[in-house]
Design a protein around this motif. Structure first.
Motif, mmCIF file in Angstrom:
data_model
loop_
_atom_site.group_PDB
_atom_site.id
_atom_site.type_symbol
_atom_site.label_atom_id
_atom_site.label_comp_id
_atom_site.label_asym_id
_atom_site.label_seq_id
_atom_site.Cartn_x
_atom_site.Cartn_y
_atom_site.Cartn_z
ATOM 1 N N LEU A 69 -149.274 5.761 -45.614
ATOM 2 C CA LEU A 69 -149.518 4.804 -44.586
ATOM 3 C C LEU A 69 -148.607 4.495 -43.736
ATOM 4 O O LEU A 69 -148.636 4.408 -42.298
ATOM 5 N N LEU A 70 -147.403 4.100 -44.311
ATOM 6 C CA LEU A 70 -146.049 3.852 -43.392
ATOM 7 C C LEU A 70 -145.782 4.785 -42.581
ATOM 8 O O LEU A 70 -145.357 4.837 -41.409
ATOM 9 N N SER A 71 -145.604 6.267 -42.981
ATOM 10 C CA SER A 71 -145.370 7.583 -42.276
ATOM 11 C C SER A 71 -146.500 7.631 -41.100
ATOM 12 O O SER A 71 -146.185 8.066 -40.191
ATOM 13 N N THR A 72 -147.639 7.377 -41.400
ATOM 14 C CA THR A 72 -148.667 7.656 -40.469
ATOM 15 C C THR A 72 -148.532 6.532 -39.404
ATOM 16 O O THR A 72 -148.747 6.898 -38.006
ATOM 17 N N LYS A 73 -148.353 5.271 -39.620
ATOM 18 C CA LYS A 73 -147.973 4.313 -38.605
ATOM 19 C C LYS A 73 -146.769 4.577 -37.641
ATOM 20 O O LYS A 73 -146.854 4.384 -36.622
ATOM 21 N N ILE A 74 -145.696 5.012 -38.344
ATOM 22 C CA ILE A 74 -144.423 5.502 -37.734
ATOM 23 C C ILE A 74 -145.059 6.638 -36.576
ATOM 24 O O ILE A 74 -144.495 6.829 -35.313
ATOM 25 N N THR A 75 -145.576 7.691 -36.971
ATOM 26 C CA THR A 75 -145.842 8.753 -36.318
ATOM 27 C C THR A 75 -147.170 8.369 -35.209
ATOM 28 O O THR A 75 -146.776 8.680 -34.090
ATOM 29 N N ILE A 76 -147.908 7.540 -35.329
ATOM 30 C CA ILE A 76 -148.834 6.929 -34.385
ATOM 31 C C ILE A 76 -147.933 6.119 -33.347
ATOM 32 O O ILE A 76 -148.211 6.095 -31.986
ATOM 33 N N ASN A 77 -146.991 5.209 -33.790
ATOM 34 C CA ASN A 77 -146.228 4.589 -32.782
ATOM 35 C C ASN A 77 -145.345 5.768 -31.887
ATOM 36 O O ASN A 77 -145.285 5.614 -30.521
ATOM 37 N N THR A 78 -144.856 6.610 -32.679
ATOM 38 C CA THR A 78 -143.956 7.898 -31.709
ATOM 39 C C THR A 78 -144.935 8.352 -30.846
ATOM 40 O O THR A 78 -144.631 8.676 -29.515
ATOM 41 N N ARG A 79 -146.046 8.807 -31.171
ATOM 42 C CA ARG A 79 -147.150 9.457 -30.108
ATOM 43 C C ARG A 79 -147.580 8.525 -28.997
ATOM 44 O O ARG A 79 -147.900 9.162 -27.811
ATOM 45 N N GLN A 80 -147.722 7.301 -29.343
ATOM 46 C CA GLN A 80 -148.047 6.168 -28.393
ATOM 47 C C GLN A 80 -146.875 6.252 -27.223
ATOM 48 O O GLN A 80 -147.219 6.181 -26.279
ATOM 49 N N HIS A 81 -145.791 6.025 -27.791
ATOM 50 C CA HIS A 81 -144.524 6.221 -26.627
ATOM 51 C C HIS A 81 -144.625 7.252 -25.905
ATOM 52 O O HIS A 81 -144.431 7.206 -24.631
ATOM 53 N N GLN A 82 -144.734 8.599 -26.603
ATOM 54 C CA GLN A 82 -145.053 9.687 -25.831
ATOM 55 C C GLN A 82 -146.171 9.839 -24.706
ATOM 56 O O GLN A 82 -145.821 10.238 -23.701
ATOM 57 N N LEU A 83 -147.250 9.263 -25.088
ATOM 58 C CA LEU A 83 -148.250 9.168 -24.416
ATOM 59 C C LEU A 83 -147.922 8.203 -23.056
ATOM 60 O O LEU A 83 -148.380 8.573 -21.895
ATOM 61 N N GLN A 84 -147.388 7.116 -23.406
ATOM 62 C CA GLN A 84 -147.042 6.279 -22.245
ATOM 63 C C GLN A 84 -146.005 6.908 -21.290
ATOM 64 O O GLN A 84 -146.013 6.842 -20.191
ATOM 65 N N ASP A 85 -144.944 7.780 -21.846
ATOM 66 C CA ASP A 85 -144.183 8.533 -20.815
ATOM 67 C C ASP A 85 -144.853 9.370 -20.052
ATOM 68 O O ASP A 85 -144.603 9.660 -18.919
ATOM 69 N N LEU A 86 -145.900 10.194 -20.554
ATOM 70 C CA LEU A 86 -146.298 11.096 -19.886
ATOM 71 C C LEU A 86 -147.394 10.625 -18.690
ATOM 72 O O LEU A 86 -147.816 10.919 -17.710
ATOM 73 N N GLN A 87 -147.960 9.297 -19.334
ATOM 74 C CA GLN A 87 -148.837 8.663 -18.252
ATOM 75 C C GLN A 87 -147.753 8.065 -17.087
ATOM 76 O O GLN A 87 -148.593 8.068 -15.921
ATOM 77 N N THR A 88 -146.906 7.715 -17.369
ATOM 78 C CA THR A 88 -145.850 7.241 -16.289
ATOM 79 C C THR A 88 -145.449 8.725 -15.383
ATOM 80 O O THR A 88 -145.687 8.368 -14.166
ATOM 81 N N LYS A 89 -145.209 9.563 -16.044
ATOM 82 C CA LYS A 89 -144.849 10.887 -15.086
ATOM 83 C C LYS A 89 -146.319 11.231 -14.424
ATOM 84 O O LYS A 89 -145.756 11.373 -13.189
ATOM 85 N N VAL A 90 -147.313 11.149 -14.898
ATOM 86 C CA VAL A 90 -148.586 11.454 -14.048
ATOM 87 C C VAL A 90 -148.634 10.397 -13.014
ATOM 88 O O VAL A 90 -149.197 11.123 -11.755
ATOM 89 N N TYR A 91 -148.629 9.355 -13.341
ATOM 90 C CA TYR A 91 -148.672 8.407 -12.110
ATOM 91 C C TYR A 91 -147.598 8.642 -10.916
ATOM 92 O O TYR A 91 -147.969 8.430 -9.876
ATOM 93 N N GLN A 92 -146.342 8.834 -11.394
ATOM 94 C CA GLN A 92 -145.420 9.071 -10.331
ATOM 95 C C GLN A 92 -145.613 10.438 -9.401
ATOM 96 O O GLN A 92 -145.810 10.564 -8.525
#
Length: 123
Positions: free
Chosen positions: A58-81
């Protein structure tokens, strides 16, 4: 004659003054603990290991989800730019292809613009 109809009850148990002794007498037989069988010990061990594994996953899944969420936010920022850059480039292209800009470029290079020879074709 007046007779008393009440019976006298004799007490079989002697009266005690210690309330703790009276409570112990009311409990009955002493409570004995039962030893755990090998099956019960094994079951507790397996359940403990299973709980530990599930907690770790459960903890490793939560950490992975948080990492993927940050990557998604970075990609969304690049797309917006990139969209903003595209919009500004489109605006610059529209300004450069305007009639007034074309006339000024024609004057700069000594060219003549004849509107009678120009046709607009739209599909």
């Amino acid at each position: 004659m007046v007779s008393n109809t009440a019976k006298r009850i004799s007490r079989d148990q002697p009266r005690t003054t210690d309330p703790g002794a009276q409570a112990r007498q009311q409990l009955g037989p002493a409570v004995k603990t039962v030893a755990w069988s090998n099956f019960e010990r094994g079951l507790v061990a397996v359940c403990s290991i299973l709980t530990l594994c599930l907690t770790i996953s459960l903890l490793s899944t939560k950490i992975t989800i948080n990492t993927r969420q940050h990557q998604l936010q970075d990609l969304q920022t690049k797309v917006y730019q990139a969209k903003n850059d595209n919009a500004s480039h489109r605006q610059a292209i529209a300004e450069m292809t305007s009639q007034s800009q074309l006339r000024s470029a024609a004057k700069k290079y000594g060219l003549v613009d004849h509107n009678s020879n120009v046709r607009n074709v739209n599909k």
